[in-house]
Design an enzyme around this catalytic site. Structure first.
Site, mmCIF file in Angstrom:
data_model
loop_
_atom_site.group_PDB
_atom_site.id
_atom_site.type_symbol
_atom_site.label_atom_id
_atom_site.label_comp_id
_atom_site.label_asym_id
_atom_site.label_seq_id
_atom_site.Cartn_x
_atom_site.Cartn_y
_atom_site.Cartn_z
ATOM 1 N N CYS A 116 22.920 31.059 6.712
ATOM 2 C CA CYS A 116 23.577 32.202 7.408
ATOM 3 C C CYS A 116 25.028 32.297 7.239
ATOM 4 O O CYS A 116 25.687 33.269 7.220
ATOM 5 C CB CYS A 116 23.035 32.236 8.596
ATOM 6 S SG CYS A 116 21.469 32.236 8.971
ATOM 7 N N HIS A 279 27.041 38.322 11.294
ATOM 8 C CA HIS A 279 25.888 37.930 10.585
ATOM 9 C C HIS A 279 24.950 38.648 11.598
ATOM 10 O O HIS A 279 24.743 38.493 12.664
ATOM 11 C CB HIS A 279 25.756 36.604 10.580
ATOM 12 C CG HIS A 279 24.545 36.074 10.402
ATOM 13 N ND1 HIS A 279 23.786 36.349 9.077
ATOM 14 C CD2 HIS A 279 23.580 35.185 11.029
ATOM 15 C CE1 HIS A 279 22.450 35.851 9.312
ATOM 16 N NE2 HIS A 279 22.378 35.216 10.255
ATOM 17 N N ASN A 309 16.810 39.782 9.256
ATOM 18 C CA ASN A 309 17.922 38.877 9.086
ATOM 19 C C ASN A 309 17.836 38.643 7.606
ATOM 20 O O ASN A 309 16.726 38.102 7.009
ATOM 21 C CB ASN A 309 17.536 37.632 9.989
ATOM 22 C CG ASN A 309 18.611 36.447 9.650
ATOM 23 O OD1 ASN A 309 19.250 36.441 8.579
ATOM 24 N ND2 ASN A 309 18.716 35.878 10.665
#
Ligand code: ACO
Length: 352
Positions: A116, A279, A309
């Site tokens: 991430c 993020h 995501n």
């Protein structure tokens, strides 16, 4: 002093929209559960066997290159961030070079595996290379094709519903304009909880994980081994796992911490931030971070509702969308921050 600026940005999302309701065909889940816990309404899945992480990244890269006003031949370094590479090795950097048709062998291609936080890590690396004068046109890509690596059995539902496919890319160039470009980047790591948000198979532990025989390596005294054991396949251990509550708790602490670190370094306050692109881990995480930092809604970019995501791709996709919608303007102070597997976390402040 030379800074690096984002000279071009692009993103690519596959056409196939997978709504929460669609997932109920495969998993014991519900639209309500997913929306409530994560904010996600739908995500995109790439076309199995026709697209790969590299081809998604290539589409985003082409747009970023065009918007930077350069030719692909001008690229002198490639950085590719992903946790879902086409191959175990080689990495996607060289595959992207080939896919783009860059035949120049003078360039370097680097793959980074920071999940991430991959885009923030990549940005920081690119910034250092540009500051030292080593490179002038760095292509940084974050791309993921999660849909090929998720567990579509009920056991995997907690993780599977969260992730989507997509890609984002930027071209970084030097700028001499006073105060423009990347002002600061901050990177952190703490391997204590490495396995709490991870896909540990296949790997060189060969199934003999942290001193246990949990994953079924047959006999440690026999030299050699295999990355994938039959037991891993039988037990469905080739998918990501996540301690959701630990991730949530740690993320909401680390995001504000690393953003405040960047602000302190540059002498700004949260009120100076014009646009915040976190993020896209989970809408609840982003909302909590926003609340802790007291950043108003109009300054925060959230698009996890549409794309899920997308790990290393999430920041460049969200930043690109915000820029395309006129939400990122020349002179704006842009704050990027990420937290993820490792655990690793980081932030960047950019004067656009
Ligand atoms: N659909 C329906 N029920 C589900 C699903 C699903 N997809 N997944 C889990 N459940 C069930 C569980 O089996 C459990 O059932 P039980 O009570 O009968 O045992 C129940 O829901 C609660 O499960 P928990 O795992 O305790 O759910 P929690 O409330 O913690 O929510 C979540 C899980 C959404 C993952 C939450 O922990 C969270 O938001 N964590 C943050 C992690 C995150 O967002 N990571 C993003 C990726 S990592 C990154 O980018 C940094």
């Amino acid at each position: 002093m030379t800074n690096s600026k984002i000279a071009g940005i692009g993103s690519y999302l596959p056409d196939r929209i997978v709504k929460n309701q669609d997932l109920t065909k495969y998993l014991d889940t519900s639209d309500e559960w997913i929306r409530e816990r994560t904010g996600i309404e739908e995500r995109r899945y790439a076309t199995k066997h026709l697209q790969t992480t590299t081809t998604l990244g290539t589409e985003a890269a082409k747009i970023a290159i065009e918007r930077a006003g350069i030719q692909k031949e001008d690229i002198d370094f490639i950085i590719f961030a992903t946790l879902s590479p086409d191959y175990y090795f080689p990495g996607c950097g060289v595959l992207l070079q080939r896919e783009l048709g860059i035949t120049n062998t003078e360039i370097g291609a680097l793959d980074i595996r920071n999940q991430c936080t991959g885009f923030i890590y990549g940005l920081s690396i690119a910034d250092q290379f540009i500051k030292t004068g080593m490179y002038k046109n760095i292509l940084l890509v974050g791309a993921e094709m999660h849909s090929m690596g998720l567990d579509f059995s009920d056991e995997g539902r907690g993780v599977t519903v969260i992730f989507g496919d997509g890609a984002g890319a930027v071209v970084l160039q030097p700028t001499q304009k006073e105060g423009q470009g990347i002002l600061t980047t901050h990177l952190h790591a703490d391997g204590t909880h490495a396995e709490e948000l991870a896909m540990i198979n296949p790997g060189s532990h060969g199934g003999y994980h942290v001193g246990t025989e949990k994953y079924g390596y047959p006999d440690p005294s026999v030299p050699g081994g295999v990355f994938v054991t039959q037991k891993m396949l039988d037990d469905g251990l080739l998918a990501p796992n996540m301690s959701g509550q630990l991730v949530f708790k740690t993320a909401v602490a680390k995001f504000p911490e690393v953003i405040r670190e960047a602000l302190a370094k540059t002498g700004y306050t949260t009120a100076d931030i014009d646009i915040f692109v976190p993020h896209q881990a989970n809408l609840r995480i982003s909302q909590m971070v926003q609340k802790l930092l007291r950043i108003p809604d109009e300054k925060v970019v959230n698009n996890i509702q549409k794309y899920g995501n997308t790990t290393a791709a999430s920041i460049p996709i969200a930043l690109c969308e915000a820029w395309e919608n006129g939400r990122v303007k020349d002179g704006d102070l842009v704050c990027l921050a990420a937290f993820g597997s490792g655990f690793t976390w980081g932030s960047a402040l950019i004067r656009w």
